[in-house]
Design a protein around this motif. Structure first.
Motif, short mmCIF file in Angstrom:
data_model
loop_
_atom_site.label_atom_id
_atom_site.label_comp_id
_atom_site.label_asym_id
_atom_site.label_seq_id
_atom_site.Cartn_x
_atom_site.Cartn_y
_atom_site.Cartn_z
N ASN A 167 28.59 2.93 6.44
CA ASN A 167 27.89 3.28 7.69
C ASN A 167 26.40 3.41 7.91
O ASN A 167 26.06 4.49 7.03
CB ASN A 167 28.18 4.53 8.21
N ARG B 16 27.77 9.76 18.58
CA ARG B 16 26.52 9.11 18.18
C ARG B 16 25.29 9.12 19.46
O ARG B 16 24.53 8.36 20.28
CB ARG B 16 26.33 6.90 18.61
N THR C 28 22.18 0.22 21.68
CA THR C 28 22.35 -0.22 20.11
C THR C 28 22.64 -0.90 19.84
O THR C 28 24.38 -1.13 20.53
CB THR C 28 22.42 1.50 19.65
N VAL D 166 26.02 -2.65 17.20
CA VAL D 166 26.81 -2.63 16.44
C VAL D 166 27.99 -3.55 15.92
O VAL D 166 28.48 -4.00 16.94
CB VAL D 166 27.55 -1.49 16.50
N ASN E 151 29.47 -4.54 10.90
CA ASN E 151 29.40 -3.26 10.38
C ASN E 151 30.04 -2.67 10.79
O ASN E 151 30.37 -1.29 9.95
CB ASN E 151 27.56 -3.17 10.96
N LEU E 152 31.06 -2.53 11.83
CA LEU E 152 31.85 -0.91 12.12
C LEU E 152 33.16 -1.39 10.96
O LEU E 152 33.83 -0.47 11.10
CB LEU E 152 32.45 -1.21 13.49
#
Length: 516
Positions: free
Chosen positions: A70, A247, A255, A257, A261-262
């Motif tokens: 992460n 978060r 933001t 994501v 990436n997740l």
């Protein structure tokens, strides 16, 4: 045509953008149980299924070594060997919802007992009751199997940062979750219970326990989390809830994501060529999260698109900081010191303005790094509170948390807030300067800062804190300040002073400077 991949509670606005539609705060029972979960396992999740059964995707070696990433943080898990009740060696990673429930229970038990060693309940039935799992001998055996695997697991938490001078800064923490266990249970498949005549006991490793007490855990509202972990066979929704709740207080602007990436973060394996299935699975899981966590605002973008950004957009959600759960433990020390100082007559009594405790707000803002709050008068704080609450489209369920997050995201409110329009009671003095933070008697002793050569009455040297937080501080100065702060926090911790909040905050800045 209705998009069948979009869960209830999330509405499709365009062909490729899905929005969270409900901002109505959900009432929270003030007596909800709190649990605690290691932050590393929120940023990087455990496997959902037994990796040994995914040989079509993984190489054989990868079935016993699991890595999730992460951003700059990665978590590597390596399976450890344990001996089962029949005397046979077993080797596998912990996985699934039982492993997560046990990790929550282990962390919570250690912190509540304030010890890395604590007893198990006297029977498997009692253990399952404590874990909120319906009794069954097969479930009891599965729980014991996952507990053994979890205690044997070896973990490496790595922070990986690239510097502009072609260097890479890497810091690692290595630990095994458990170091000792005494388990007395029956191997009879029809019995599957502990021996009630002999207490079973487990002991976390010193390294893992120290990792926790340094502040590397997050409070969790168990009522909400349990609804997700217990009602679904896949714990993906429960993992996403932990991640979003962690978060939420940190988000000051939209933001982005990406799915990629997740995917690298959560404990999911994606068959090559089926990446779109991952997006659909996460979308369905987020629908379940939305049902129990409507305060969090997010958008799913590019659900049907083949180009452009595809993933999750997190929006600022001041009301999503549930009952101030995330920073609650960090601010407990501030609240206790403030109460002790008020009782001793050392500071002005706290005053509430539109449901916001001003003295507490000042301490919270200072603690989060907003130093302007220290000199802000009560009138200026009231003005900022007024601006924030007047801007809110709906009345916040928890004004204290809502105002704190809003001011932290817009610090200019402490410099330019207009005068409040609501009249102040006649007996309330105006422009009372903020009282300096006062340590509870006997808890924090003064010390001489080795870097700035000045006596410090507070937990840490203010000048060291400023230098470490400043982005333009040179490497040598940042390193010296971090060593001084690190040593001071260790001394305070051994003296019985709570330092988890400071440890988390200054370690973050030390990592940014590459001096940790």
């Amino acid at each position: 045509m209705k998009d069948s991949t979009v869960p209830s509670g999330i509405q499709s606005i365009t062909s490729d953008v899905v929005h969270h539609t409900s901002n109505v705060p959900q009432s929270i029972d003030a007596h909800e149980d709190l649990g605690y979960y290691p932050i590393a396992f929120i940023s990087c999740c455990l496997p959902y299924r037994d990796p040994r059964k995914r040989s079509d995707v993984l190489a054989p070696a990868e079935t016993f070594s699991w890595t999730r990433q992460n951003g700059p943080v990665s978590l590597n898990l390596t399976a450890g060997t344990y001996i089962d009740g029949s005397g046979n060696p077993q080797l596998h990673l912990p996985f699934g919802r039982y492993a997560r429930i046990l990790l929550m229970w282990l962390t919570t038990s250690a912190l509540k007992h304030q010890s890395r060693s604590f007893p198990l309940p006297t029977s498997a039935r009692e253990l399952l009751t404590e874990l909120n799992i319906t009794w069954g001998s097969a479930r009891a055996r599965d729980i014991i199997t996952q507990l053994r695997a979890l205690l044997a697991t070896q973990c490496v938490v790595t922070h990986h940062e690239k510097r502009g001078d072609n260097f890479v800064d890497i810091s690692e923490e290595r630990f095994t979750i458990g170091t000792r266990a005494r388990l007395h249970f029956s191997t009879d498949e029809n019995y599957g219970d502990f021996d009630p005549s002999t207490i079973s006991r487990i002991e976390l490793s010193e390294q893992f326990y120290n990792y926790l007490v340094k502040g590397n855990f997050a409070p969790v509202l168990l009522t909400r989390w349990r609804r997700l972990i217990e009602e679904n066979t896949s714990p993906l929704a429960a993992d996403l809830f932990l991640w979003l709740a962690l978060r939420a207080p940190q988000i000051s602007k939209d933001t982005y994501v990406s799915w990629a990436n997740l995917q690298g973060q959560v404990g999911s394996l994606v068959t090559p060529g089926r990446e779109r299935d991952f997006a659909e699975t996460v979308t369905r899981a987020l629908g379940k999260v939305h049902e129990i966590y409507p305060e969090m605002r997010f958008t799913i973008s590019g659900a049907k698109a083949r180009s452009g950004f595809r993933g999750l957009v997190l929006h600022p959600s001041p009301d999503a900081d549930l009952l101030e759960m995330n920073p609650r433990l960090q601010y407990e020390a501030i609240a206790k010191v403030q109460a002790a100082a008020e009782r001793a007559g050392l500071v002005e009594p706290s005053r509430a303005y539109r449901g916001v405790n001003l003295q507490r707000l000042r301490g919270e803002l200072m603690h989060s790094g907003l130093t302007a709050a220290e000199s802000a008068s009560d009138e200026l704080l009231k003005a900022a509170v007024e601006v924030v609450l007047n801007r809110a489209t709906k009345k916040p369920a928890h004004p204290q948390a809502f105002v704190r997050v809003s001011i932290a995201n817009s610090p200019e409110l402490l410099h330019s807030a207009p005068a409040p329009t609501v009249a102040v009671a006649a007996h309330t003095p105006a422009n009372i300067p903020a009282a300096p933070a006062v340590s509870a008697p006997g808890t924090v002793q003064p010390y001489l800062c080795p870097v700035h050569q000045q006596m410090v009455q507070e937990k840490v040297c203010y000048e060291c804190a400023v230098d470490l937080k400043a982005a333009d501080t040179d490497h040598a100065t940042a390193s010296a300040c971090w060593r001084a702060l690190d040593s001071r926090l260790d001394d305070l911790h051994h003296a019985g002073v709570k330092t988890a909040a400071e440890r988390v905050r200054f370690t973050h800045f030390a990592i940014i400077h590459g001096v940790n």
